[in-house]
Design a protein around this motif. Sequence first.
Motif, PDB file in Angstrom:
ATOM      1  N   VAL A 327       0.996  -1.376  -0.095  1.00 34.54           N
ATOM      2  CA  VAL A 327       0.015  -0.323   0.148  1.00 34.54           C
ATOM      3  C   VAL A 327       0.708   1.115   0.122  1.00 34.54           C
ATOM      4  CG1 VAL A 327      -0.189   0.489   2.354  1.00 34.54           C
ATOM      5  CG2 VAL A 327      -2.042   1.151   0.832  1.00 34.54           C
ATOM      6  N   ALA A 328       2.312   0.891   0.441  1.00 31.11           N
ATOM      7  CA  ALA A 328       2.951   2.872   0.593  1.00 31.11           C
ATOM      8  C   ALA A 328       3.580   2.098  -0.837  1.00 31.11           C
ATOM      9  CB  ALA A 328       4.100   2.203   2.063  1.00 31.11           C
ATOM     10  N   LEU A 329       3.345   1.632  -1.632  1.00 36.67           N
ATOM     11  CA  LEU A 329       3.709   1.758  -2.670  1.00 36.67           C
ATOM     12  C   LEU A 329       3.299   2.882  -3.445  1.00 36.67           C
ATOM     13  CD1 LEU A 329       5.036  -1.959  -3.767  1.00 36.67           C
ATOM     14  CD2 LEU A 329       6.286   0.526  -3.767  1.00 36.67           C
ATOM     15  N   ILE A 330       2.236   2.681  -3.645  1.00 35.04           N
ATOM     16  CA  ILE A 330       0.789   3.928  -3.714  1.00 35.04           C
ATOM     17  C   ILE A 330       1.204   4.127  -5.370  1.00 35.04           C
ATOM     18  CG2 ILE A 330       0.053   5.935  -3.835  1.00 35.04           C
ATOM     19  CD1 ILE A 330       0.896   5.427  -1.294  1.00 35.04           C
ATOM     20  N   ALA A 331       1.030   2.556  -5.896  1.00 36.38           N
ATOM     21  CA  ALA A 331       0.941   1.972  -7.053  1.00 36.38           C
ATOM     22  C   ALA A 331      -0.409   0.987  -7.734  1.00 36.38           C
ATOM     23  CB  ALA A 331       1.914   0.738  -7.406  1.00 36.38           C
ATOM     24  N   PRO A 332      -2.053   0.838  -8.276  1.00 34.97           N
ATOM     25  CA  PRO A 332      -2.560   0.029  -8.511  1.00 34.97           C
ATOM     26  C   PRO A 332      -2.218  -1.221  -8.137  1.00 34.97           C
ATOM     27  CG  PRO A 332      -3.222   2.260 -10.130  1.00 34.97           C
ATOM     28  CD  PRO A 332      -1.458   2.667  -9.569  1.00 34.97           C
ATOM     29  N   PHE A 333      -1.561  -1.495  -8.891  1.00 31.51           N
ATOM     30  CA  PHE A 333      -1.385  -3.298  -8.679  1.00 31.51           C
ATOM     31  C   PHE A 333      -0.857  -3.063  -7.142  1.00 31.51           C
ATOM     32  CE2 PHE A 333      -1.353  -3.538 -13.366  1.00 31.51           C
ATOM     33  CZ  PHE A 333      -1.992  -3.964 -13.679  1.00 31.51           C
ATOM     34  N   SER A 334       0.164  -2.890  -6.542  1.00 31.28           N
ATOM     35  CA  SER A 334      -0.055  -2.861  -5.141  1.00 31.28           C
ATOM     36  C   SER A 334      -0.650  -2.978  -4.582  1.00 31.28           C
ATOM     37  CB  SER A 334       1.759  -2.168  -4.917  1.00 31.28           C
ATOM     38  OG  SER A 334       1.820  -0.908  -5.194  1.00 31.28           O
ATOM     39  N   VAL A 335      -1.485  -2.283  -4.795  1.00 30.08           N
ATOM     40  CA  VAL A 335      -2.611  -1.391  -3.665  1.00 30.08           C
ATOM     41  C   VAL A 335      -3.142  -2.979  -3.657  1.00 30.08           C
ATOM     42  CG1 VAL A 335      -4.380  -0.073  -2.650  1.00 30.08           C
ATOM     43  CG2 VAL A 335      -2.546   0.982  -3.467  1.00 30.08           C
ATOM     44  N   ILE A 336      -4.346  -3.071  -5.177  1.00 29.57           N
ATOM     45  CA  ILE A 336      -4.262  -4.513  -5.507  1.00 29.57           C
ATOM     46  C   ILE A 336      -4.018  -5.491  -4.444  1.00 29.57           C
ATOM     47  CG2 ILE A 336      -5.489  -5.708  -6.793  1.00 29.57           C
ATOM     48  CD1 ILE A 336      -5.703  -3.671  -8.897  1.00 29.57           C
ATOM     49  N   GLY A 337      -2.756  -6.353  -4.763  1.00 33.66           N
ATOM     50  CA  GLY A 337      -2.302  -6.830  -3.913  1.00 33.66           C
ATOM     51  C   GLY A 337      -1.956  -6.637  -2.061  1.00 33.66           C
TER      52      GLY A 337
END
Length: 488
Positions: A327-337
């Motif tokens: 979630v700290a990456l603030i990227a759509p794919f990572s937040v989904i992950g």
Amino acid sequence: MDGLLNFNPTQALWLAVVLPALAAVAISLLGRRPNLREAVTLVTAVLVLLQVVGLLPLVLQGHRPTLDLFEVLPGLNMKFVLEPLGMVFALVASSLWVVSSIYSIGYMRGNREARQTRFYVCFALAIGSALGIAFAGNFFTLFVFYEILTLITFPLVTHHGTRKAKAGGRVYLGVLLFSSIVLLLPALIWTWALAGSTDFVVGGLLRDKLEGPAVLGMLALCAFGVGKAALMPMHRWLPAAMVAPTPVSALLHAVAVVKAGVFTVVKLVVYLFGFDLLRDSSAAAALVAAAAFTLVAASVVAIGADNLKRRLAYSTISQLAYVVLAVALIAPFSVIGAVLHLVAHAFGKITLFFAAGAIYTAAHKTEVSQLDGIGRQMPMTMTAFAIGALSMIGLPPAMGLVSKWFILQGAMASEQWLAVAALVISTLLGAAYLLPIVYRAFFRAPVDGQGEEAPWPMLIAMGLSAGATVLLFLMPDLALQLAKLVVG
């Protein structure tokens, strides 16, 4: 559609939280009648799950069931609002309560545990508190139920009443209360002072109200104030709490406590800060670094732990860091992950703890070095363990592969190479501390002759959780749909 119109979402929100409390009263009154006591536990768990599942179609259609409870001060009120992220946590907690209840019957009776009535009472109240966190419509409501969850699980951690259990309980309570009162509570007060409200808002309540170093300060208060997320150095409570019975470990690691921690971190990032505010500051990079360190360091400690539950505890610390990092990456794919890993870790890790408890119950073994050939004596238990281990490592056919793939894609898309390196290293370390257990179990000769499987309720629960781990890998569509709604 007529069925949805007849379904009362407000009533379902209320019942999902209140039914566990009512069950706790009934359980306490039925202490001398264990069959009825445990029947109440199971029936209530199923009823709560039905209430939560009944809310799912509404959330998927874009509705946000809301229940205003009461106002404490202007802008400070108790309020339930169910959105997609809360739906994920509520589904995990309510479904695993059913599975944990089945397991607990076999474990508590098989080990002739004392104070079983208190155990079931506190377990029910803990689930109600977790659902209150899942439904929280604002920071204040979340904080209140977060604290209730800490207090109500303390008797579970100290269940055995020994000196070691009491010492573990003191660490548990001390770290979690210190982090929430000294760090998270000031963040709550600061939010209220800045916004005049603590309501969660799509896009972030604070996106136009914080800038510069204040963003980093607020994020630090929230990330480390949520001690249940176990970011180092706020992690010591988790291995200390392993003195508790295995069903409590399952509650702590998979059903409610640590899930409440990482859920809270994700919720605050998405609805308190918002992606735009964090993307434009250096605060998110600092959180990435803290999560990456925790992820790798906890994995290193896990490799050296011979006690099985201690190894799994440090594995949990590492796996929680995956969610915070994502979630700290603030990227759509990572937040989904991150959202998917909430689910993957819940089912995979509860399977591992179920197996650890089954080994203790049937073979009275607690150390990894004692597990040579145990897979030949307890094939069902160790097959379930192997499935849970594959999920934690991120290998097929287990749900952990799906969530970690999204996190890795997000890290690479945003060119966060520190995160990529941490993900790769921790995956290798995860294989190093989990796969040798599976190897010992199935490919070394038993050292003490024939053994037997754990009681059948424990095997049923393990089968359900391991089966769900595989099923979620094969059919991740529902979890993925909810995760995408969180990103928007």
